[in-house]
Design an enzyme around this catalytic site. Structure first.
Site: not given
Length: 367
Positions: A101, A105, A133, A237
């Site tokens: 992740r 990001h 975040n 996910h």
């Protein structure tokens, strides 16, 4: 990339885990020609080499093995840190999802340049303080690897490259656990950003409530990212957790018709409506700690957590990929590796006038 194996997916019958399984919430030939006058030739050689170095430093390209000569142990050191934090042979379940992740990001906001590592959540200018975040983790792993690399070869390895290595290693380890031996190389040679891009975070990252059009607008605006990459990367996910606040509008006051009703009631046991804290829930209730393709079965069965997951069923161009990866035998693991590589190439910095190699990953060198 080599030695890929296909794998059968897990049985699609949904079995709800017991409530006791909930995790604790925090988880490059010389340019001169020969001349008989040695002095003139020497001058030309020196000037030519200087020009070559200058050109190379400004227009350097990423390449696999960038550190092989200047810091041969770089990738090995990062790998050791990731294995320590994962707890091999035991499994610290939050580390892998956190690193994957973190790379996403970083790459989707400004580019794969380590800007997400700057500052702290308390700094109003830092990407870390942006609402999308909140809950990012893995910063301490990047810092630990950076310190070891500074001890071994000071001022050589960028924080952006460390992040890419760490996310690659976590992905490889977790895919190996489910798919057999998988190995893939990533390019390196990035420089670190000198600025943070907090004002771009909310408009650059997808949200759990996004519809397919919104997802496409975000993903397809990135160089070389395709609809297939959108579907493939959404497969992340399949592990990790989310805060309940991201899904409460799907289960209260009524259960959304985009959710399997039984799954909706299950989510209510994880995320009670009236509580003074924001709880957490597994992204994939069937195989919450595995990096696998079960997620796509969840999407088809309406047991995927986010509305954005369900929205992939609504596109003529996304649904075929969902069906492909939900099949008992599929190549999602191979495609996930390729999409991760694309992430790591987004808007990288190689021009030293625009970037640097930070001494400390959370601070620019002029700080």
């Amino acid at each position: 990339m080599k030695y890929y194996t296909k794998v059968g997916s897990i049985n699609s019958d949904f079995v709800f885990p017991s409530t006791s399984s909930l995790l604790t919430p925090f988880f490059h030939l010389p340019l001169c020609s020969y001349n008989k006058r040695g002095r003139e030739m020497k001058v030309k050689v020196i000037f030519s080499l200087f020009l070559l170095v200058a050109i190379t430093s400004v227009n350097a390209d990423l390449k696999v093995g960038y550190y092989n000569e200047i810091c041969p142990q770089a990738e090995k050191i990062v790998r050791e840190v990731v294995e320590e934090e994962l707890g091999i042979p035991f499994y610290n379940v939050g580390v892998g999802p956190g690193l994957v992740r973190l790379l996403f990001h970083d790459s989707f906001v400004g580019g794969c340049d380590g800007s997400v590592l700057l500052g702290s959540p308390m700094d109003s200018w830092s990407e870390k303080s942006a609402s999308k975040n909140i809950g990012l983790r893995g910063f301490e792993i990047i810092d630990k690897a950076k310190q070891r690399l500074e001890d071994s070869c000071r001022g050589v390895v960028s924080c952006a490259d460390i992040l890419v290595f760490a996310a690659r290693d976590a992905t490889q380890i977790l895919l190996n656990a489910n798919y057999g031996y998988i190995e893939f190389n990533v390019e390196s040679g990035r420089l670190d950003s000198k600025v943070s891009f907090k004002d771009q975070v909310d408009s650059s990252l997808p949200a759990p409530e996004d519809n397919l059009e919104q997802l496409k607008n975000l993903f397809l605006s990135k160089k070389d990212i395709t609809v297939q990459d959108l579907v493939v990367l959404s497969g992340a996910h399949t592990f990790g957790q989310s805060h309940c606040s991201s899904i409460k509008d799907r289960i209260y006051p009524s259960i959304s018709d985009t959710l399997n009703e039984r799954y909706g009631y299950y989510l209510r046991t994880r995320c009670p409506q009236y509580v003074p804290f924001d709880g957490v829930v597994d992204l994939d209730a069937r195989t919450p700690y595995k990096l696998d393709s079960v997620y796509y079965q969840n999407v088809k069965n309406l047991t995927a957590l986010f509305f954005s997951d369900w929205s992939m069923l609504t596109g003529d161009d996304t649904l075929p990929f969902v069906n492909e990866y939900a099949a008992p035998v599929n190549d999602w693991n191979i495609d996930f590796v390729e999409s991760m590589k694309k992430l790591s190439r987004l808007n990288v910095i190689t021009d030293p006038t625009n970037g640097e190699i930070r001494k400390i990953c959370s601070k620019v060198n002029s700080y």
